[in-house]
Design an enzyme around this catalytic site. Structure first.
Site, mmCIF file in Angstrom:
data_model
loop_
_atom_site.group_PDB
_atom_site.id
_atom_site.type_symbol
_atom_site.label_atom_id
_atom_site.label_comp_id
_atom_site.label_asym_id
_atom_site.label_seq_id
_atom_site.Cartn_x
_atom_site.Cartn_y
_atom_site.Cartn_z
ATOM 1 N N SER A 130 -2.027 -16.115 -5.854
ATOM 2 C CA SER A 130 -3.071 -15.874 -4.858
ATOM 3 C C SER A 130 -4.447 -16.042 -5.476
ATOM 4 O O SER A 130 -5.445 -16.012 -4.763
ATOM 5 C CB SER A 130 -2.916 -14.480 -4.250
ATOM 6 O OG SER A 130 -2.651 -13.537 -5.239
ATOM 7 N N HIS A 151 1.552 -20.595 -1.128
ATOM 8 C CA HIS A 151 1.174 -19.181 -1.162
ATOM 9 C C HIS A 151 1.753 -18.429 0.039
ATOM 10 O O HIS A 151 1.332 -18.639 1.179
ATOM 11 C CB HIS A 151 -0.361 -19.074 -1.187
ATOM 12 C CG HIS A 151 -0.856 -17.671 -1.266
ATOM 13 N ND1 HIS A 151 -1.908 -17.190 -0.523
ATOM 14 C CD2 HIS A 151 -0.425 -16.621 -2.010
ATOM 15 C CE1 HIS A 151 -2.101 -15.914 -0.807
ATOM 16 N NE2 HIS A 151 -1.211 -15.545 -1.699
ATOM 17 N N GLU A 163 0.327 -20.774 2.841
ATOM 18 C CA GLU A 163 -0.772 -21.706 2.542
ATOM 19 C C GLU A 163 -0.262 -22.768 1.568
ATOM 20 O O GLU A 163 0.388 -22.454 0.570
ATOM 21 C CB GLU A 163 -1.965 -20.939 1.962
ATOM 22 C CG GLU A 163 -2.638 -20.071 3.018
ATOM 23 C CD GLU A 163 -3.696 -19.128 2.485
ATOM 24 O OE1 GLU A 163 -4.674 -18.866 3.207
ATOM 25 O OE2 GLU A 163 -3.559 -18.626 1.349
ATOM 26 N N ASN A 202 -6.771 -14.826 2.224
ATOM 27 C CA ASN A 202 -7.247 -13.778 1.317
ATOM 28 C C ASN A 202 -8.771 -13.701 1.276
ATOM 29 O O ASN A 202 -9.327 -12.633 1.001
ATOM 30 C CB ASN A 202 -6.693 -13.989 -0.095
ATOM 31 C CG ASN A 202 -5.320 -13.362 -0.258
ATOM 32 O OD1 ASN A 202 -4.860 -12.633 0.610
ATOM 33 N ND2 ASN A 202 -4.669 -13.652 -1.366
HETATM 34 N N1 3HC Z 1 9.830 -6.192 3.576
HETATM 35 C C1 3HC Z 1 10.569 -6.900 4.454
HETATM 36 N N2 3HC Z 1 10.587 -6.651 5.780
HETATM 37 C C2 3HC Z 1 9.821 -5.641 6.211
HETATM 38 C C3 3HC Z 1 9.006 -4.876 5.345
HETATM 39 C C4 3HC Z 1 9.039 -5.197 3.976
HETATM 40 N N3 3HC Z 1 8.308 -4.547 3.071
HETATM 41 N N4 3HC Z 1 8.367 -3.947 6.092
HETATM 42 C C5 3HC Z 1 8.755 -4.121 7.360
HETATM 43 N N5 3HC Z 1 9.631 -5.147 7.428
HETATM 44 C C6 3HC Z 1 10.277 -5.667 8.630
HETATM 45 C C7 3HC Z 1 11.091 -4.606 9.305
HETATM 46 O O1 3HC Z 1 12.411 -4.570 8.788
HETATM 47 C C8 3HC Z 1 11.078 -5.063 10.751
HETATM 48 O O2 3HC Z 1 12.029 -6.073 10.912
HETATM 49 P P1 3HC Z 1 12.753 -6.252 12.340
HETATM 50 O O3 3HC Z 1 11.687 -6.685 13.305
HETATM 51 O O4 3HC Z 1 13.780 -7.302 12.099
HETATM 52 O O5 3HC Z 1 13.296 -4.926 12.687
HETATM 53 C C9 3HC Z 1 9.690 -5.709 10.895
HETATM 54 O O6 3HC Z 1 9.242 -6.017 9.557
HETATM 55 C C10 3HC Z 1 8.696 -4.773 11.539
HETATM 56 O O7 3HC Z 1 8.648 -3.582 10.733
HETATM 57 P P2 3HC Z 1 8.315 -2.139 11.292
HETATM 58 O O8 3HC Z 1 8.732 -2.072 12.725
HETATM 59 O O9 3HC Z 1 8.894 -1.128 10.350
HETATM 60 O O10 3HC Z 1 6.757 -1.954 11.106
HETATM 61 P P3 3HC Z 1 5.565 -2.808 11.648
HETATM 62 O O11 3HC Z 1 5.761 -3.269 13.038
HETATM 63 O O12 3HC Z 1 4.357 -2.032 11.290
HETATM 64 O O13 3HC Z 1 5.571 -4.127 10.737
HETATM 65 C C11 3HC Z 1 4.591 -5.214 8.898
HETATM 66 C C12 3HC Z 1 5.463 -4.063 9.353
HETATM 67 C C13 3HC Z 1 5.289 -6.544 9.220
HETATM 68 C C14 3HC Z 1 4.440 -5.081 7.385
HETATM 69 C C15 3HC Z 1 3.239 -5.152 9.663
HETATM 70 O O14 3HC Z 1 2.702 -3.867 9.510
HETATM 71 C C16 3HC Z 1 2.234 -6.147 9.184
HETATM 72 O O15 3HC Z 1 2.228 -7.292 9.619
HETATM 73 N N6 3HC Z 1 1.311 -5.712 8.282
HETATM 74 C C17 3HC Z 1 0.278 -6.575 7.730
HETATM 75 C C18 3HC Z 1 0.866 -7.346 6.581
HETATM 76 C C19 3HC Z 1 -0.150 -8.277 5.985
HETATM 77 O O16 3HC Z 1 -1.310 -8.343 6.364
HETATM 78 N N7 3HC Z 1 0.303 -9.040 4.994
HETATM 79 C C20 3HC Z 1 -0.556 -9.932 4.258
HETATM 80 C C21 3HC Z 1 -0.931 -9.254 3.015
HETATM 81 S S1 3HC Z 1 -2.013 -10.204 2.011
HETATM 82 C C22 3HC Z 1 -0.990 -11.025 0.990
HETATM 83 O O17 3HC Z 1 0.197 -10.928 1.033
HETATM 84 C C23 3HC Z 1 -1.670 -11.939 0.073
HETATM 85 C C24 3HC Z 1 -1.101 -11.920 -1.308
HETATM 86 O O18 3HC Z 1 -1.831 -12.866 -2.067
HETATM 87 C C25 3HC Z 1 -1.111 -10.567 -1.984
#
Ligand code: 3HC
Length: 316
Positions: A130, A151, A163, A202
């Site tokens: 990233s 990414h 990405e 990001n």
């Molecule tokens: N790993 C895998 N699957 C996961 C998970 C995890 N850590 N957390 C949740 N899930 C799955 C659940 O199993 C569920 O699956 P299903 O629909 O098949 O049942 C689904 O995601 C929805 O989970 P929940 O109902 O428990 O909770 P939410 O509706 O709040 O969803 C989330 C969880 C998908 C993590 C949501 O909160 C979200 O989209 N958050 C934002 C994530 C984000 O912005 N990511 C980008 C981060 S930046 C990045 O990655 C950049 C890098 O360079 C660091």
């Protein structure tokens, strides 16, 4: 390289090696196995490989229970993943390598220098970094035209975006194939036509994070309320502090450190709050404490004290 001139339905890059079985690498391997490809998941730590397989087993079992995946599809995907503790040897048969190791450019360069010597010259090499753009790594491999960034976002099993980052030397045909590959693994490609640190998502995320930290450090609002505003006013799925806890506060720290080293602009440096948390080892969900506290099952217990010294009298 397997499929530059083939039809849309032909499977692009059927044999993939993912290096690094941490939070990202494990789920990337799962995504690729689900797309019907054979995956080698490589990590020098046998324990990390075990954890990765157990995580995928548990995530997929929960999908089966919810009726979102058949037991047969789970078994097939699981059987497509093999593991090795020898990352370089694990790339010998790969059409595509995706590196997802620690965010340190020297470690990545050393790894790709070794891989570049042993993989077939047509194999496509990519980094999930990233922080680092392809040109910071590509020169260590023979034929840097086959090097690019892929990414993924955390959690990679769920987040649709990948990405696709072209370096100045990336072969346009490989960029095109990579875009199709991303579609074939059921993700949505966002193509970076030229390099910029932080790419698209990001950069936007960091702007939001910086403002959230500014509000917190200025004493304007609490972690909980800033997160709540993002969720309830802006429709974000989670607030910036909850997200830092999910992705790892150390990852954001390393990303900003790399950007600061590249630009020398103090606005790009990690904040005091984040630096103190990293020094104290409060890295988010994975350590049970970040901006929030978590129990052993990962349930949120409440806000974690966020002070300059993070409760450690030797700091600050
Ligand atoms: N790993 C895998 N699957 C996961 C998970 C995890 N850590 N957390 C949740 N899930 C799955 C659940 O199993 C569920 O699956 P299903 O629909 O098949 O049942 C689904 O995601 C929805 O989970 P929940 O109902 O428990 O909770 P939410 O509706 O709040 O969803 C989330 C969880 C998908 C993590 C949501 O909160 C979200 O989209 N958050 C934002 C994530 C984000 O912005 N990511 C980008 C981060 S930046 C990045 O990655 C950049 C890098 O360079 C660091």
């Amino acid at each position: 390289m397997t499929a530059m001139n083939n039809t849309e339905t032909h499977q692009i890059w059927p044999r993939v090696t993912v290096i690094g079985a941490g939070a990202m690498g494990a789920q990337i391997a799962g995504v690729i196995a689900r797309s019907g490809r054979d995956v080698v998941l490589a990590d020098t730590s046998a324990e990390a490989l075990q954890r990765a397989l157990a995580m995928l087993d548990s995530r997929w079992e929960s999908s089966v229970t919810k009726g979102r995946m058949t037991a047969e599809a789970k078994l097939t995907a699981y059987q497509r993943i093999s593991t090795t503790t020898e990352p370089v040897a694990g790339c010998a048969q790969a059409d595509l390598v995706i590196e997802a190791i620690i965010e340190r450019v020297d470690a990545k360069r050393d790894l790709f220098a070794a891989i570049g010597e042993t993989t077939p010259v047509g194999a496509v090499l990519s980094t999930n970094s990233s922080s680092f753009v392809p040109s910071q790594i590509a020169d260590v491999v023979p034929n840097p035209g086959r090097f690019l960034g892929l990414h993924f976002f955390n959690p990679a099993l769920v987040m649709k975006c990948v990405e696709v980052i072209a370096g100045p030397d990336t072969d346009p045909q490989i960029l095109d194939a990579a875009t199709k590959f991303v579609e074939q693994i059921d993700k949505g490609p966002v193509v970076l036509r030229k390099e910029i640190n932080g790419f698209v998502a990001n950069r936007i995320l960091n702007a939001v994070r910086d403002e959230a930290i500014h509000l917190l450090e200025g004493g304007y609002a609490s972690v909980t309320d800033i997160d709540r505003a993002c969720r309830t006013a802006l429709g974000y799925p989670m607030g910036p502090f909850e997200l830092m806890d999910l992705t790892g506060i150390d990852i954001g720290y390393l990303t900003k450190t790399a950007r600061f080293e590249a630009t020398g602009d103090t606005r790009d440096a990690p904040s005091r709050t984040v630096t103190d948390k990293v020094r104290a080892g409060h890295l988010g969900r994975k350590t049970g404490r970040g901006f929030y506290l978590y129990d052993e099952h990962g349930s949120k217990l409440g806000e974690s004290p966020t002070t300059a010294a993070e409760g450690d009298p030797t700091h600050g």
